[in-house]
Design an enzyme around this catalytic site. Structure first.
Site, short mmCIF file in Angstrom:
data_model
loop_
_atom_site.label_atom_id
_atom_site.label_comp_id
_atom_site.label_asym_id
_atom_site.label_seq_id
_atom_site.Cartn_x
_atom_site.Cartn_y
_atom_site.Cartn_z
N LEU A 92 -10.07 0.45 45.38
CA LEU A 92 -10.87 0.60 43.72
C LEU A 92 -10.70 1.94 44.15
CD1 LEU A 92 -13.72 -1.33 43.35
CD2 LEU A 92 -11.87 -1.48 41.76
N ASN A 106 -19.79 -5.68 48.23
CA ASN A 106 -19.37 -6.21 48.85
C ASN A 106 -19.43 -7.05 50.26
OD1 ASN A 106 -16.28 -6.86 49.35
ND2 ASN A 106 -16.18 -5.69 50.99
N HIS A 108 -18.08 -9.15 53.46
CA HIS A 108 -16.68 -8.83 54.60
C HIS A 108 -16.59 -9.54 55.55
CE1 HIS A 108 -12.89 -7.08 56.25
NE2 HIS A 108 -13.71 -7.39 57.12
N ASP A 144 -13.64 -1.14 53.70
CA ASP A 144 -14.63 -1.82 54.39
C ASP A 144 -15.55 -0.58 55.16
OD1 ASP A 144 -14.49 -4.69 53.38
OD2 ASP A 144 -12.42 -4.33 54.69
C1 GRF Z 1 -14.30 -13.83 51.52
O1 GRF Z 1 -14.09 -13.96 52.92
C2 GRF Z 1 -14.89 -12.59 51.19
O2 GRF Z 1 -15.76 -12.34 52.69
C3 GRF Z 1 -13.68 -12.22 51.66
O3 GRF Z 1 -12.64 -12.17 50.30
C4 GRF Z 1 -13.04 -14.31 51.26
C5 GRF Z 1 -13.43 -13.94 49.38
O4 GRF Z 1 -13.52 -15.34 49.33
N1 GRF Z 1 -14.16 -10.46 50.76
P1 GRF Z 1 -13.41 -16.12 48.18
O5 GRF Z 1 -13.29 -15.89 46.72
O6 GRF Z 1 -15.46 -15.65 48.01
O7 GRF Z 1 -13.94 -17.75 47.88
#
Ligand code: GRF
Length: 224
Positions: A92, A106, A108, A144
């Site tokens: 972003l 977010n 991760h 991240d």
């Molecule tokens: C997830 O593993 C999240 O942690 C990462 O991207 C993936 C997204 O999965 N940031 P979804 O689109 O929510 O199924």
């Protein structure tokens, strides 16, 4: 009860969006999703927003500034208070991140700060760690990074491949994200000197995701 008005940014599958949608169905849940923005027209997550009757928009991300300006206008129009990134795969605009500082989180798929960036599960397998998991954190300009709100831990099994490990992590992502958002909406989360304090962190619901918390006895704390 005044519910926190949340905008969710996605790029793909949207399973975390779905977990948040399910949580918001509970009338006692203190947040509601009022807008979903995808940077990809083909994102399957858009159908999830549609099925739930949530307004959604596609904003292309070829140009970072333009995306930020268009997203900002939509977020304002829908009176969004708080942003959840849920599989949003673009970096972003720094001004946008600053404008939403401590109002954007977010998720991760690793125990940050380990395994930042793409393919966190593959990185965990390559490193041979015995535990990994997921992290919900406030968003900062660096990828991240940012104050950690919550983490959930899963074991890495000797016969895991990327797919199996990702599925195990995803399961806890779907529990952690709604919990973290609830704590935020209940105003139990504060950021001081770039660290997060959570009011009532001893409660079993929070400890249940954390193998070193008070509920630790219920979890395997070693893995080979
Ligand atoms: C997830 O593993 C999240 O942690 C990462 O991207 C993936 C997204 O999965 N940031 P979804 O689109 O929510 O199924």
């Amino acid at each position: 009860m005044e519910r926190l008005r949340v905008g969710v940014l996605i790029s793909g599958r949207g399973s975390n969006l779905q977990a948040l949608i399910e949580a918001c169905r509970d009338p006692d849940y203190p947040a509601e999703i009022v807008l979903v923005i995808s940077n990809r027209a083909q994102a399957p997550g858009l159908a999830r927003a549609d099925a739930a009757g949530i307004p959604h928009a596609i904003v292309g991300h070829r140009e970072r500034h333009a995306f930020a300006a268009q997203a900002e206008a939509l977020l304002r129009e829908h009176r969004v208070d708080f942003i959840c990134l849920a599989g949003f795969m673009r970096i972003l605009d720094a001004g946008f991140v600053q404008a939403w500082r401590d109002r954007m989180v977010n998720i991760h798929p690793s125990l940050l700060p380990a395994f930042q960036g793409l393919h966190a599960q593959r990185q965990a397998l390559a490193a041979g760690v015995r535990f990994t998991g997921c992290t919900v954190h406030f968003v900062r300009a660096e990828l991240d990074c940012g104050p950690i709100i919550g983490q959930a831990v899963v074991p890495v099994r000797p016969d895991d491949d990327e797919e199996r490990l990702s599925a195990r992590i995803l399961e806890v992502e779907h529990r952690l994200y709604p919990l973290a958002l609830r704590l935020i909406a209940e105003k139990r989360v504060t950021v001081t000197a770039d660290r997060v304090d959570i009011e009532g962190w001893r409660s079993p619901e929070i400890a249940a995701l954390n193998p070193v918390g008070p509920a630790a006895g219920r979890f395997a704390r070693t893995s080979v």
